[in-house]
Design a protein around this motif. Structure first.
Motif, mmCIF file in Angstrom:
data_model
loop_
_atom_site.group_PDB
_atom_site.id
_atom_site.type_symbol
_atom_site.label_atom_id
_atom_site.label_comp_id
_atom_site.label_asym_id
_atom_site.label_seq_id
_atom_site.Cartn_x
_atom_site.Cartn_y
_atom_site.Cartn_z
ATOM 1 N N ASN A 35 0.835 -1.196 0.000
ATOM 2 C CA ASN A 35 0.000 0.000 0.000
ATOM 3 C C ASN A 35 0.877 1.256 0.000
ATOM 4 O O ASN A 35 0.637 2.190 -0.768
ATOM 5 C CB ASN A 35 -0.915 -0.019 1.224
ATOM 6 C CG ASN A 35 -2.069 0.922 1.089
ATOM 7 O OD1 ASN A 35 -2.273 1.547 0.070
ATOM 8 N ND2 ASN A 35 -2.855 1.019 2.141
ATOM 9 N N ASP A 73 -8.248 -1.547 6.768
ATOM 10 C CA ASP A 73 -8.940 -0.309 6.425
ATOM 11 C C ASP A 73 -9.188 -0.275 4.919
ATOM 12 O O ASP A 73 -8.259 -0.082 4.138
ATOM 13 C CB ASP A 73 -8.106 0.889 6.872
ATOM 14 C CG ASP A 73 -8.836 2.201 6.701
ATOM 15 O OD1 ASP A 73 -10.075 2.177 6.583
ATOM 16 O OD2 ASP A 73 -8.167 3.251 6.695
ATOM 17 N N LYS A 75 -10.895 1.913 3.166
ATOM 18 C CA LYS A 75 -10.821 3.247 2.560
ATOM 19 C C LYS A 75 -9.404 3.559 2.097
ATOM 20 O O LYS A 75 -9.205 4.117 1.020
ATOM 21 C CB LYS A 75 -11.270 4.313 3.561
ATOM 22 C CG LYS A 75 -12.744 4.378 3.773
ATOM 23 C CD LYS A 75 -13.085 5.514 4.706
ATOM 24 C CE LYS A 75 -14.568 5.565 4.969
ATOM 25 N NZ LYS A 75 -14.915 6.653 5.892
ATOM 26 N N GLN A 76 -8.427 3.190 2.893
ATOM 27 C CA GLN A 76 -7.047 3.470 2.530
ATOM 28 C C GLN A 76 -6.613 2.633 1.330
ATOM 29 O O GLN A 76 -5.917 3.121 0.439
ATOM 30 C CB GLN A 76 -6.128 3.195 3.709
ATOM 31 C CG GLN A 76 -4.694 3.580 3.436
ATOM 32 C CD GLN A 76 -3.827 3.430 4.668
ATOM 33 O OE1 GLN A 76 -4.302 3.006 5.720
ATOM 34 N NE2 GLN A 76 -2.569 3.760 4.534
ATOM 35 N N SER A 79 -8.390 4.038 -1.755
ATOM 36 C CA SER A 79 -7.832 5.330 -2.159
ATOM 37 C C SER A 79 -6.456 5.163 -2.788
ATOM 38 O O SER A 79 -6.111 5.872 -3.744
ATOM 39 C CB SER A 79 -7.759 6.280 -0.962
ATOM 40 O OG SER A 79 -6.830 5.812 -0.013
ATOM 41 N N SER A 80 -5.668 4.223 -2.303
ATOM 42 C CA SER A 80 -4.377 3.934 -2.928
ATOM 43 C C SER A 80 -4.566 3.388 -4.336
ATOM 44 O O SER A 80 -3.834 3.761 -5.266
ATOM 45 C CB SER A 80 -3.600 2.927 -2.073
ATOM 46 O OG SER A 80 -2.442 2.501 -2.733
#
Length: 108
Positions: A35, A73, A75-76, A79-80
């Motif tokens: 990530n 997570d 969302k992370q 988003s990545s």
């Protein structure tokens, strides 16, 4: 030939005991590393307009997404992944020519 014979030995049987909960397995950090690498490569692809960095970011983000667990997570990770996709899109919008390998500049 006897049909009733059981080849198992009753004196050798052992009942299964689950391992104690204190011995938790080591946490796999591949998701986190990929990530972070995906974000770094996508920022390099966006800022320096390097297409190979943007594609590497997509690769790292895909690995991160594939190895993620339910407790991670989301969302992370998403988003990545979106950042890496936007790095590829932006690098090809600025220069639609095919990608040349990074070592091609060294030979000329």
């Amino acid at each position: 030939m006897q049909l009733n014979s059981d080849p198992r030995r009753a004196d050798r049987e052992r009942r299964y005991k689950p391992p104690p909960p204190t011995s938790a397995p080591a946490e796999d950090l591949t998701t986190d590393y990929m990530n972070i690498l995906g974000m770094v490569f996508s920022m390099c692809g966006l800022m320096m307009r390097l297409k190979w960095c943007a594609w590497t970011a997509v690769f790292c983000s895909s690995i991160s997404f594939a190895n993620s667990r339910v407790s991670d997570d989301t969302k992370q990770i998403v988003s990545s992944f979106m950042l890496s996709i936007s790095a590829v899109v932006m690098s090809y919008l600025q220069n639609p020519a095919p990608m040349s390998p990074p070592w091609a500049a060294l030979t000329t």
